[in-house]
Design an enzyme around this catalytic site. Structure first.
Site: not given
Length: 374
Positions: A259, A349, A351
């Site tokens: 990001c 992202h 995660e």
């Protein structure tokens, strides 16, 4: 049931939406954006990347499962304001420790419930993200012209350097889960708690450093790899972080960024960045790996992107590089990779605590390049 007081959402182009107060009463200002995720509202609220932004949720029902102590991505709510269509009247989940409305009030987050979130989203898609203000209770009684003047006097997102306001004050360590295999220095530009956890699951001992960390601070840890996190603000204002990353790249230490970290990587390679019209925020962005053709549905939260040549390798101060991933909706650059050094980044992202989890394998790839650099 007592009716909530009236509230007004005012956009900088003069568009006004009337509704009811939700969360804390008062006034707030920020960049007006929308999130298309149908789940994960608690993760959204606590994502530091949303600092100084008013977030509208496009899903019609928000707050149904309340809030809990396990899902936050940081220690507090970071959004500047919150816009929903229909807030839940009760929280229904065995995991809930309270209601979303109560959490917003406790942390002073001003929100509004409006029937026109679809109209608001269409307006932002047409006109672009813009400054806005929410006014509720006594603050909503002022003339709309006066409220618009206050919105126009509020700061915009371009040129904003916000990482210092959301980063950790002191370094801390997230230990490896099981056997320690690698030491990772993670620069916190607005890091989410799930990110070091994903690395710890793979045997990484993660040393989280403040956004002010220099290359010397990072390299003093003798890390096997360096990670730059997500975060808020304009990457064009992040000169100190760009300088720190260039020092890491000069040292040849494996690097992974996501990001905001992707944008910093782009700048470190000599590329520019630009502001997207309305950004990517949600859980449903299709991203293609150009090397394999594989498409991941991915989680996003960014309003800026890297301006990079997409038609083949290009030269940088660190050797050849290429665009590794692209967004299939708009062609936006979603990843970069050095071809002659162990460094890569993505704009999304992996995660993704609230899902989707298509891209979690990128953490394993980071471990592979750390292993290969021994």
């Amino acid at each position: 049931m007592t009716q909530p007081p009236p509230a007004i959402l005012v956009l900088e182009d003069g568009r006004v939406f009337h509704g009811a107060a939700y969360g804390a009463e008062g006034e707030t200002f920020g960049e007006m954006v929308f999130n298309t995720g149908m789940t994960g509202y608690q993760e959204t609220l606590t994502d530091p990347s949303y600092a100084r932004q008013i977030v509208a949720m496009t899903a019609p029902h928000i707050g149904n499962t309340g809030v809990n102590d396990d899902d936050p991505e940081s220690s507090r709510i970071h959004v500047a304001g919150y816009v929903v269509r229909e807030p839940a009247r009760v929280a229904s989940s065995w995991r809930a420790t309270g209601s979303l409305g109560s959490a917003l009030r406790a942390q002073g987050v001003v929100g509004i419930a409006i029937p026109g979130t679809r109209a608001l989203t269409r307006h932002l898609r047409d006109k672009g993200a813009m400054r806005a203000g929410i006014f509720s209770g006594d603050a909503a009684r002022a003339a709309e012209r006066d409220l618009l003047d206050r919105v126009l006097a509020s700061p915009g997102m371009e040129g904003a350097d916000l990482a210092a306001g959301v980063t950790t004050a002191e370094p801390y360590v997230v230990p490896a889960i099981g056997e320690k295999k690698y030491t990772v220095a993670a620069v916190d530009l607005g890091i989410k708690s799930m990110t070091p956890h994903r690395m710890a699951e793979r045997g990484c001992e993660v040393h989280v450093l403040p956004a002010t960390a220099t290359a010397d601070d990072i390299l003093a840890l003798r890390p096997d790899g360096v990670f730059f996190s997500n975060g808020p603000g304009d990457p064009a204002a992040a000169d100190d972080q760009v300088a720190a990353l260039r020092g890491v790249l000069d040292a040849g230490v494996p690097f992974f960024g996501i990001c905001f970290g992707n944008q910093i990587f782009g700048r470190a390679l000599g590329l520019g960045t630009y502001k997207l019209r309305f950004g990517h925020r949600g859980l449903n962005q299709p991203v293609q790996d150009r090397a394999t053709g594989k498409v991941d549905v991915s989680a996003h939260n960014h309003g800026f992107a890297v301006d990079a040549p997409a038609d083949g390798p290009f030269d940088t101060p660190y050797g050849r590089a290429e665009v590794s991933h692209v967004n299939l909706n708009d062609g936006c650059v979603e990843g970069l990779r050095l071809l002659d050094r162990p460094a890569f980044s993505v704009q999304y992202h992996p995660e993704a605590a609230a899902g989707p989890h298509d891209a979690t394998g990128l953490f394993a790839r980071f471990c592979e390049i750390m292993e290969g650099s021994d």
